[in-house]
Design a protein around this motif. Structure first.
Motif, PDB file in Angstrom:
ATOM      1  N   LYS A 268       0.814  -1.213   0.000  1.00 21.47           N
ATOM      2  CA  LYS A 268       0.000   0.000   0.000  1.00 21.47           C
ATOM      3  C   LYS A 268       0.853   1.271   0.000  1.00 21.47           C
ATOM      4  O   LYS A 268       0.331   2.380  -0.019  1.00 21.47           O
ATOM      5  CB  LYS A 268      -0.919   0.027   1.229  1.00 21.47           C
ATOM      6  N   ALA A 269       2.165   1.116   0.026  1.00 21.57           N
ATOM      7  CA  ALA A 269       3.077   2.260   0.108  1.00 21.57           C
ATOM      8  C   ALA A 269       2.976   3.160  -1.123  1.00 21.57           C
ATOM      9  O   ALA A 269       3.020   4.387  -1.003  1.00 21.57           O
ATOM     10  CB  ALA A 269       4.512   1.786   0.302  1.00 21.57           C
ATOM     11  N   ASP A 270       2.844   2.575  -2.294  1.00 23.50           N
ATOM     12  CA  ASP A 270       2.755   3.368  -3.528  1.00 23.50           C
ATOM     13  C   ASP A 270       1.560   4.315  -3.468  1.00 23.50           C
ATOM     14  O   ASP A 270       1.688   5.510  -3.738  1.00 23.50           O
ATOM     15  CB  ASP A 270       2.659   2.442  -4.744  1.00 23.50           C
ATOM     16  N   GLU A 271       0.426   3.798  -3.090  1.00 18.95           N
ATOM     17  CA  GLU A 271      -0.785   4.614  -3.004  1.00 18.95           C
ATOM     18  C   GLU A 271      -0.634   5.720  -1.954  1.00 18.95           C
ATOM     19  O   GLU A 271      -0.992   6.874  -2.200  1.00 18.95           O
ATOM     20  CB  GLU A 271      -1.976   3.728  -2.657  1.00 18.95           C
ATOM     21  N   ALA A 272      -0.086   5.382  -0.794  1.00 18.81           N
ATOM     22  CA  ALA A 272       0.099   6.374   0.274  1.00 18.81           C
ATOM     23  C   ALA A 272       1.056   7.480  -0.162  1.00 18.81           C
ATOM     24  O   ALA A 272       0.819   8.665   0.097  1.00 18.81           O
ATOM     25  CB  ALA A 272       0.603   5.690   1.536  1.00 18.81           C
ATOM     26  N   ALA A 273       2.141   7.106  -0.832  1.00 20.08           N
ATOM     27  CA  ALA A 273       3.112   8.105  -1.297  1.00 20.08           C
ATOM     28  C   ALA A 273       2.494   9.001  -2.365  1.00 20.08           C
ATOM     29  O   ALA A 273       2.682  10.222  -2.342  1.00 20.08           O
ATOM     30  CB  ALA A 273       4.356   7.413  -1.838  1.00 20.08           C
TER      31      ALA A 273
END
Length: 55
Positions: A34-39
């Motif tokens: 989920k890091a891509d979406e959060a960034a």
């Protein structure tokens, strides 16, 4: 489209995300997938916000 490098570091049960090219842009994600979406959200928020002017 502009690309930014994101550094992900494990911080307890979370992933701490930092965008070095944009000072002050940080986020976190519970799961690495989920890091891509959060960034992307953090970058979008800071790039669309306008500085306040005092009157």
């Amino acid at each position: 489209m502009t690309s930014y490098r994101v550094i992900a570091r494990r911080a307890g049960e979370w992933w701490a995300l930092e965008v070095p090219d944009l000072p002050g842009v940080f986020s976190q994600a519970k799961r690495l997938d989920k890091a891509d979406e959060a960034a992307r959200e953090a970058i979008a928020v800071t790039s669309t916000s306008k500085p306040r002017t005092s009157r």
